[in-house]
Design a protein around this motif. Structure first.
Motif, mmCIF file in Angstrom:
data_model
loop_
_atom_site.group_PDB
_atom_site.id
_atom_site.type_symbol
_atom_site.label_atom_id
_atom_site.label_comp_id
_atom_site.label_asym_id
_atom_site.label_seq_id
_atom_site.Cartn_x
_atom_site.Cartn_y
_atom_site.Cartn_z
ATOM 1 N N MET A 148 14.118 25.087 41.650
ATOM 2 C CA MET A 148 14.995 23.980 41.324
ATOM 3 C C MET A 148 15.508 24.091 39.890
ATOM 4 N N GLY A 149 14.728 24.726 39.011
ATOM 5 C CA GLY A 149 15.232 24.990 37.669
ATOM 6 C C GLY A 149 16.420 25.934 37.718
ATOM 7 N N GLY A 150 16.304 26.980 38.566
ATOM 8 C CA GLY A 150 17.429 27.893 38.749
ATOM 9 C C GLY A 150 18.634 27.194 39.337
ATOM 10 N N MET A 151 18.368 26.252 40.256
ATOM 11 C CA MET A 151 19.468 25.478 40.831
ATOM 12 C C MET A 151 20.111 24.580 39.791
ATOM 13 N N ALA A 152 19.271 23.936 38.969
ATOM 14 C CA ALA A 152 19.798 23.021 37.954
ATOM 15 C C ALA A 152 20.680 23.766 36.959
ATOM 16 N N PHE A 153 20.193 24.932 36.485
ATOM 17 C CA PHE A 153 21.006 25.687 35.534
ATOM 18 C C PHE A 153 22.259 26.214 36.211
ATOM 19 N N GLY A 154 22.112 26.666 37.464
ATOM 20 C CA GLY A 154 23.277 27.131 38.201
ATOM 21 C C GLY A 154 24.324 26.041 38.356
ATOM 22 N N MET A 155 23.855 24.812 38.602
ATOM 23 C CA MET A 155 24.784 23.703 38.739
ATOM 24 C C MET A 155 25.490 23.406 37.416
ATOM 25 N N GLN A 156 24.755 23.454 36.305
ATOM 26 C CA GLN A 156 25.382 23.220 35.010
ATOM 27 C C GLN A 156 26.417 24.296 34.695
ATOM 28 N N LEU A 157 26.051 25.541 34.944
ATOM 29 C CA LEU A 157 26.972 26.639 34.700
ATOM 30 C C LEU A 157 28.202 26.501 35.585
ATOM 31 N N GLY A 158 27.970 26.175 36.851
ATOM 32 C CA GLY A 158 29.082 26.003 37.781
ATOM 33 C C GLY A 158 30.011 24.891 37.350
ATOM 34 N N GLN A 159 29.437 23.799 36.877
ATOM 35 C CA GLN A 159 30.275 22.694 36.438
ATOM 36 C C GLN A 159 31.099 23.069 35.212
ATOM 37 N N ALA A 160 30.544 23.895 34.327
ATOM 38 C CA ALA A 160 31.309 24.350 33.159
ATOM 39 C C ALA A 160 32.483 25.225 33.597
ATOM 40 N N VAL A 161 32.243 26.131 34.548
ATOM 41 C CA VAL A 161 33.324 26.981 35.057
ATOM 42 C C VAL A 161 34.358 26.129 35.791
ATOM 43 N N GLY A 162 33.883 25.151 36.571
ATOM 44 C CA GLY A 162 34.805 24.265 37.273
ATOM 45 C C GLY A 162 35.664 23.453 36.322
ATOM 46 N N ALA A 163 35.075 23.034 35.194
ATOM 47 C CA ALA A 163 35.849 22.300 34.195
ATOM 48 C C ALA A 163 36.915 23.194 33.564
#
Length: 514
Positions: A243-258
Motif C-alpha cells: 500500500m505504500g507503493g500504491m500511495a506513492f504511485g498515486m501521488q506520482l500519478g496525480q503529479a503527472v496528471g496535473a
C-alpha cells in the motif's frame, strides 16, 4: 467515444457518483487522496469523521461491529480482513460499499499476483490510473476537425522552419492528443525519469512503517487490529509495503496528471517524452490562448513552431536525449531521503493528528543539501534544458518574424518556461528534481550571437557532439564562446595525440606541459 468526465453522474438517480476506490483510499489517508491539497473536498465536516484504517489520520471509534474473521473472512482478502471496520465506512452507501469490497478484493489479488511492472516497490499500474484520473474532467476526445487543424499547423510550421535551421524535419504527421492520450504516450518516460527516486522513497517509507508496527505487529492501532481480524505480522507488513507503493504511485500519478492539464505539446517540458512524435493538445492550446488577446491561429502556429523545432533538434542530435536522461539518473543516484521526515510521517499513525502524513509528504522528503555529484548533475540538467529552449527560441523567432504577435507570445512563453507552474512545483516536491531552464534568456542570447557571427549553420553545428557543448561560463559570456571552444578542441586533440603515441609505443613519458 468521448473522454469527457465532467459531471456525467446524476445524484438524483439514486446512484452514488463517487468513485468507490477513491473513497476507500480517502478513508485510508484521512479523508483525501494522496497528493491532494487539504481543503479540496467540499465535505470537510464529513472528512473529519473519517477514521484511520492504517491510523494515519481521523477520529478513532467511528466504526464498530464484529470483524470479518468471526465470519470466516472474505475470499481474496487476508484472513479476517474486513474493510467495513474502517471507521466511517459503516455509514457509506451500501451499493458503494459493495463496489469497494469488490475492488479491494481485486487490489489484494493484485498484491499477491502483481503485473511485471508492479513487482518493485512502486505500483506503476496505480500511478498510471491515478494520472489518468487526475487528467480527466473537461477532457473531450479530439475531433476530426481538431486533428486536421493541428496537422495543418505543424506542416506550415515545418515549411517556415526550413529557412530558420539547417536541421531537417522527420516528416511525420502531426498528432492531436487529449490530456489522457498525453499521459499514456509519455508515461514510460516518466517511469524512466522517476523510478530511481520512487524506489528510494517507497523503500524508506516501508522500512519506517515496519519499525512503527514492530516485529510482531504489536504497534498496530486498535482500529487496524479490528479491521485485520488477527492477520499475521508478516501479512500486515507485506500489505503495508504494497500500500505504500500504491500511495506513492498515486501521488506520482496525480503529479503527472496535473502536468497533463498544463503542457501544450509532447515535448513542452523540454524533453522528448513521447519519443519522436510531434503532437499538440488542442484543449490546452485553447487554455494557453485565454487572456492573451492574440489571434488563436497565431497562437496555434507559434506553439506548432516550437514543437516542430524542438523535435528537429532531438532528431538531429540523437545523443541529446540520452545525455539528459543520464544526467537525471546521475542526480537520482545521489538522492538521500530525509529519514527524520520519513519517521515523522510513519509516526503519524496517531488518529488525533489529522492530515499530518499527507502534509509531510507534500512538503517533500528530500534534504535541501545536495552532494557535489548532485550539484554537478543539476547544473548539467538546467544548462542543457536552457540550451535546448534557448535554441528553440532563437530558431522560432527567426521563422516567425512575420507573426504580428511574436514578441508578446515569445515573452509569455519564456516567462512560463523559466518560472514553471503549480504542477511542476508538485512534481519537484515529490521527486526532488526541477526540470526547469532557469537560464533560458542567457542561452537564447548565446545562440543569437552564434547565428549573427557564424551563421545559421555555425549555430546548429554546435549540437554535433556533446563534448563541445556550451557550459555556464559560456552563458555568462557568449562573445568568448568561440575562443573557449577552440581551446577545448585543441586540448582534446592533444589528449588524442598522446593516446595515439601510447598505443603505438612511442610515448616518452614526458609531460606536454613541462
Amino acid at each position: 467515444m468521448s473522454q469527457n468526465n465532467s459531471g456525467s453522474n446524476d445524484q438524483g438517480n439514486g446512484e452514488d457518483p463517487r468513485d468507490p476506490m477513491e473513497e476507500f483510499f480517502k478513508q485510508l489517508f484521512g479523508g483525501q487522496m494522496p497528493g491532494q491539497t487539504p481543503g479540496d473536498d467540499a465535505d470537510k465536516d464529513d472528512a473529519a469523521k473519517r477514521g484511520p484504517s492504517i491510523g494515519f489520520t481521523g477520529t478513532p471509534g467511528a466504526g464498530g461491529g464484529a470483524g470479518a474473521g468471526d465470519q470466516g473472512g472474505i475470499p481474496g482478502l487476508p484472513p479476517g480482513f474486513d474493510p467495513s471496520q474502517i471507521p466511517g465506512m459503516a455509514d457509506m452507501n451500501p451499493q458503494m460499499m459493495q463496489q469497494i469490497m469488490g475492488q479491494v478484493q481485486s487490489m489484494f489479488s493484485a498484491m499477491q499476483n502483481p503485473a511485471d511492472e508492479d513487482k518493485g516497490p512502486v505500483n506503476w499500474s496505480m500511478a498510471r490510473q491515478a494520472a489518468r484520473q487526475a487528467a480527466a474532467g473537461d477532457d473531450p476526445s479530439v475531433s476530426a476537425a481538431e486533428r486536421k487543424e493541428i496537422d495543418d499547423a505543424l506542416r506550415l510550421a515545418d515549411m517556415w522552419l526550413d529557412g530558420a535551421t539547417t536541421f531537417e524535419t522527420a516528416g511525420q504527421i502531426g498528432q492531436a492528443w487529449s490530456r489522457a492520450q498525453w499521459v499514456e504516450e509519455t508515461f514510460d518516460s516518466w517511469k524512466r525519469l522517476t523510478e530511481p527516486v520512487a524506489e528510494s522513497v517507497s523503500k524508506a517509507l516501508g522500512s519506517a512503517i515496519k519499525d512503527q508496527l514492530g516485529e510482531e505487529g504489536s504497534g498496530l492501532p486498535p482500529e487496524l487490529e479490528s479491521m485485520m481480524g488477527g492477520a499475521g505480522a508478516q501479512q500486515i507488513t507485506g500489505m503495508i509495503e504494497s500500500m505504500g507503493g500504491m500511495a506513492f504511485g498515486m501521488q506520482l500519478g496525480q503529479a503527472v496528471g496535473a502536468l497533463a492539464k498544463e503542457v501544450v505539446s509532447s515535448s513542452d517540458t523540454g524533453l522528448p517524452l513521447a519519443g519522436n512524435t510531434t503532437a499538440l493538445l488542442p484543449k490546452n492550446v485553447r487554455e494557453f490562448s485565454k487572456g492573451l488577446s492574440v489571434d488563436k491561429r497565431e497562437v496555434l502556429l507559434y506553439l506548432a513552431l516550437r514543437e516542430a523545432a524542438r523535435m528537429r533538434l532531438f532528431n538531429n542530435a540523437p545523443w541529446l536525449e540520452q545525455d539528459l536522461f543520464n544526467a537525471v539518473g546521475q542526480y537520482a543516484a545521489g538522492i538521500h531521503i530525509d529519514m527524520d521526515r520519513i519517521e515523522e510521517a510513519a509516526s503519524q499513525m496517531d488518529p488525533n493528528n489529522p492530515e499530518a502524513m499527507n502534509s509531510i509528504l507534500g512538503e517533500g522528503l528530500f534534504p535541501e543539501e545536495r552532494t557535489p555529484m548532485q550539484e554537478a548533475a543539476l547544473k548539467r540538467i538546467e544548462t542543457t534544458l536552457a540550451l535546448v529552449e534557448g535554441w528553440v527560441d532563437d530558431v522560432v523567432t527567426q521563422a516567425a518574424e512575420h507573426l504580428e504577435s511574436l514578441s508578446r507570445l515569445r515573452e509569455t512563453m519564456n516567462r512560463r518556461r523559466a518560472s514553471g507552474g503549480p504542477a511542476e512545483d508538485t512534481f519537484a516536491a515529490l521527486v526532488g528534481l526541477e526540470l526547469r531552464p532557469r537560464r533560458l534568456r542567457d542561452a537564447a542570447a548565446l545562440w543569437a550571437h552564434l547565428r549573427e557571427t557564424e551563421g545559421m549553420s555555425g549555430r546548429d553545428d554546435v549540437w554535433g557532439h556533446p563534448d563541445v557543448q556550451p557550459d555556464e561560463q559560456d552563458l555568462d559570456d557568449p562573445t568568448g564562446f568561440q575562443q573557449r571552444r577552440a581551446e577545448r578542441q585543441e586540448e582534446t586533440a592533444k589528449i588524442d595525440e598522446e593516446l595515439q603515441k601510447l598505443l603505438e609505443g612511442g610515448y616518452d613519458g614526458k609531460s606536454t606541459g613541462a
